[in-house]
Scaffold this motif. Sequence first.
Motif, PDB file in Angstrom:
ATOM      1  N   ASP A 172      21.623  37.935  29.748  1.00  0.00           N
ATOM      2  CA  ASP A 172      22.055  38.056  31.370  1.00  0.00           C
ATOM      3  C   ASP A 172      21.639  37.717  32.571  1.00  0.00           C
ATOM      4  N   GLN A 174      20.704  38.597  34.953  1.00  0.00           N
ATOM      5  CA  GLN A 174      19.999  40.264  36.017  1.00  0.00           C
ATOM      6  C   GLN A 174      18.889  40.616  35.251  1.00  0.00           C
ATOM      7  N   GLN A 252      26.690  32.797  48.284  1.00  0.00           N
ATOM      8  CA  GLN A 252      27.193  33.547  47.315  1.00  0.00           C
ATOM      9  C   GLN A 252      28.653  33.739  48.244  1.00  0.00           C
ATOM     10  N   ASN A 256      30.995  33.040  40.921  1.00  0.00           N
ATOM     11  CA  ASN A 256      31.700  33.440  39.481  1.00  0.00           C
ATOM     12  C   ASN A 256      30.936  34.776  39.182  1.00  0.00           C
ATOM     13  N   ASN A 257      31.340  35.088  38.383  1.00  0.00           N
ATOM     14  CA  ASN A 257      30.493  36.736  37.356  1.00  0.00           C
ATOM     15  C   ASN A 257      30.569  35.713  36.852  1.00  0.00           C
ATOM     16  N   TRP A 259      29.112  36.505  33.228  1.00  0.00           N
ATOM     17  CA  TRP A 259      30.386  36.577  31.860  1.00  0.00           C
ATOM     18  C   TRP A 259      31.461  35.991  32.343  1.00  0.00           C
ATOM     19  N   HIS A 260      32.293  36.223  32.950  1.00  0.00           N
ATOM     20  CA  HIS A 260      33.544  35.363  33.285  1.00  0.00           C
ATOM     21  C   HIS A 260      33.152  34.154  32.936  1.00  0.00           C
TER      22      HIS A 260
END
Length: 271
Positions: A172, A174, A252, A256-257, A259-260
């Motif tokens: 991830d 993050q 931003q 896009n996310n 995980w998408h």
Amino acid sequence: MRVAIYNNETAESQRISKLLKAEMSKAGLVLDQNAPNVVITIGGDGTLLSAFHHYEALLDKIRFVGIHTGHLGFYTDWRNYEMDDLVESLVNDSGQSVSYPLLDMHAIYSDGSIDHYTALNESTVRNITKTMVCDVFINNELFETFRGDGLCISTPTGSTAYNKSVGGAIMDPQIVGFQLAEMASLNNRVFRTLGSPIIFGSESKLMLRLKDLNGHVMTCDRDQVRLKPSVGERKLVEITYQVAKKRINFAQYRHNNFWHRVKDSFIGGAK
């Protein structure tokens, strides 16, 4: 707003670059290739990697936007038919951004000299002539002696690239850290390594000390750096890795996310 445009040499990317420059001019945006606020890349992830290294000295002052003219990339959010929306976003820019960790690399030589690199995706170390043997130190303590084809050290966003192909985990973004993955390690009754990817935290330091100085190649993203055995008395001693102090920033507008992106790239419409 000062904007730089960095495109690859395909016909479509050059067409989009020309179109974008015209639309920016109409909107009163300034084209500035040397001291931009935003860098727009046109091409794919490879183009963005090239732009990242081209503007590396300005990372704390700029944000990136990626337009993809081929397959969907992890760093490229905009399509080539969305120029009007992108220009509108630039005009209404309020400084919004998302940032990701980078990898800090140092190649240290016996004469005290140091070569410094920063990676957006990953660094690899391989021996192209024989089995690579190196001691792996974690926070200055010997952890293991690696034997195999090589090692891949990746950032969280880079974990979906070469790292994934050699069996590394997807991180991830993050998480502020980096990852070590083995390439075809030798594990038997005589030689033994952990055999699993290792994820390091933000304060961790990884050091690789090569046992043999011949035949090694190090990469930083797409760039290959041959590690010469010696230049006079200058011999490579070790390579260190840790989280870089700088980060990469993306404007931003429509980032896009993560995980998408992973789902779209590797799973798609599979049931």
